[in-house]
Design a protein around this motif. Structure first.
Motif, PDB file in Angstrom:
ATOM      1  N   HIS A   6       0.901  -1.321   0.021  1.00 43.81           N
ATOM      2  CA  HIS A   6       0.011  -0.017  -0.110  1.00 43.81           C
ATOM      3  C   HIS A   6       0.943   1.172  -0.115  1.00 43.81           C
ATOM      4  N   ALA A  33      -2.848   0.502  -4.014  1.00 43.72           N
ATOM      5  CA  ALA A  33      -3.590   1.809  -4.582  1.00 43.72           C
ATOM      6  C   ALA A  33      -3.536   2.297  -6.045  1.00 43.72           C
ATOM      7  N   MET A  42      -6.385   1.402   1.215  1.00 41.68           N
ATOM      8  CA  MET A  42      -4.888   2.097   1.892  1.00 41.68           C
ATOM      9  C   MET A  42      -5.718   2.910   2.997  1.00 41.68           C
ATOM     10  N   CYS A  58       2.123   5.446   4.962  1.00 49.29           N
ATOM     11  CA  CYS A  58       2.243   4.283   4.080  1.00 49.29           C
ATOM     12  C   CYS A  58       3.684   4.475   3.665  1.00 49.29           C
TER      13      CYS A  58
END
Lengths: 241, 241
Positions: A6, A33, A42, A58
């Protein structure tokens, strides 16, 4: 089951260190994503109140029920699974230590264009960026790449076509150093080339790593997002020199 | 054989995260650079051409023939040995992930007073520091401590006298969060107290951790270096508010 990565879908950023590890190993993964509905997935991990071990940011990796954030921690986890580290604890810790040091360099490279606040535009902190970038070019960049050169020298790389950071086989430390140098060459072409002339093993690693078959395929594919002005490494000519 | 910790002898700095782990476990260790001749020993590892795996910077730990740098990597290594982590890989990786996130906060706290260059005096980057500190107080500090609060909430801490970050026993994640909050309260007393009113579990952890017997002894001893204006956390009243 495929690994789920992600990360922001339009930049290399920190996610790229994980992408390079997965791609070089030919691992089965989804760059979530970048798929339909993936951004919502995400954000659900980042903001969802039911996530028991929430990522601060992330990139993060989802492997079954495990959710692992922090780039270096993801690589620590993936290293043995993707055969991108030697077998022993001491060697794996050393690869991790190299990664953490490169991560420090990445923060400093980012902060050359955002020395005041990530939430402000570059134009709103340009004067400060000029000062910080000068220190980065003069002091920090040579110090970091000089340390990488020493690591390569002391790894007994004489006679190897492509030098390795740790041992004789490809590790994620090699992939990450390749990526950092690639980004530095994008952002600071003049300053980086000047330093690379004094760090020939770093230059040789950067030139040699992309000859790895699976990496070459990846780098030539659409999966490799080009460097751009939203990522960690940005080209502002006034910050180079 | 005693662990050797190598770190600057006059500041808490990043070495303090390692000291807290060693002290809380009652481990046998030498704080090398605070002993006679210790600075030379430390510099020998940093600058010596014969060091096969050179630290980029201190702190580093020497355990027999192993030399381990990077604070988070040192704690990853010490965690199981000092019984400061749960037993399983997933839990240990999660403690490490918390540590890496706190390390990011430490960099940002440092950069409030040195946003341009570590090699310059504060006075030479005060204007930039004022801007960066404002963003830190408004955005970054609440975000980081808010994340810690969420981690504590989701760890099922109801009924515990002292909340824990991971599981029910003391881990190095608790020690490091204690240390970060302690430093923030030194550097930014107003801003930190304001955030702590909204993060009661973080405040309770900070208040509770030093009641641990061995830690209480350590914190009251001369081995605990007071916060000062050379460390990561510095008190410049103009940066608080």
């Amino acid at each position: 089951m495929a690994y789920e990565l992600h990360y922001w879908p339009t930049i290399q950023g920190r996610g790229e260190f994980v992408r390079l590890a997965l791609e070089s190993a030919g691992a089965d993964y989804v760059d979530v994503a970048r798929e339909e509905g993936g951004m919502e997935a995400m954000m659900g991990y980042l903001d969802g109140p039911g996530v028991k071990r929430p990522p601060f940011a992330c990139p993060f990796l989802v492997d079954g029920r495990k959710v692992i954030a922090q780039t270096a921690a993801i690589l620590l986890y993936l290293g043995p699974r993707l055969e991108l580290v030697p077998a022993g604890e001491a060697d794996q810790l050393w690869v991790h230590q190299v990664q953490l040091t490169l991560a420090d360099l990445v923060v400093e490279a980012h902060d050359t264009h955002h020395p005041i606040a990530s939430g402000l535009y570059y134009e709103d902190q340009k004067a400060e960026a000029l000062r910080r970038a000068e220190d980065f070019r003069r002091n920090r960049l040579p110090k970091f790449l000089g340390w990488c050169e020493a690591v390569l020298q002391r790894n007994g790389n004489a006679g190897r076509a492509v030098p390795r950071m740790v041992g004789g086989k490809l590790t994620y430390a090699d992939l990450s150093l390749f990526q950092v140098v690639d980004g530095l060459l994008y952002a600071f072409p003049k300053a980086t080339k000047r330093v690379l002339r004094k760090t020939p093993l770093v230059a040789a690693l950067h030139a040699g790593v992309p000859r790895h078959k699976r990496l070459a395929d990846y780098l030539a594919s659409e999966r490799r997002i080009p460097f751009n002005q939203q990522g960690i490494f940005r080209r502002y000519p006034e910050l180079d020199g």
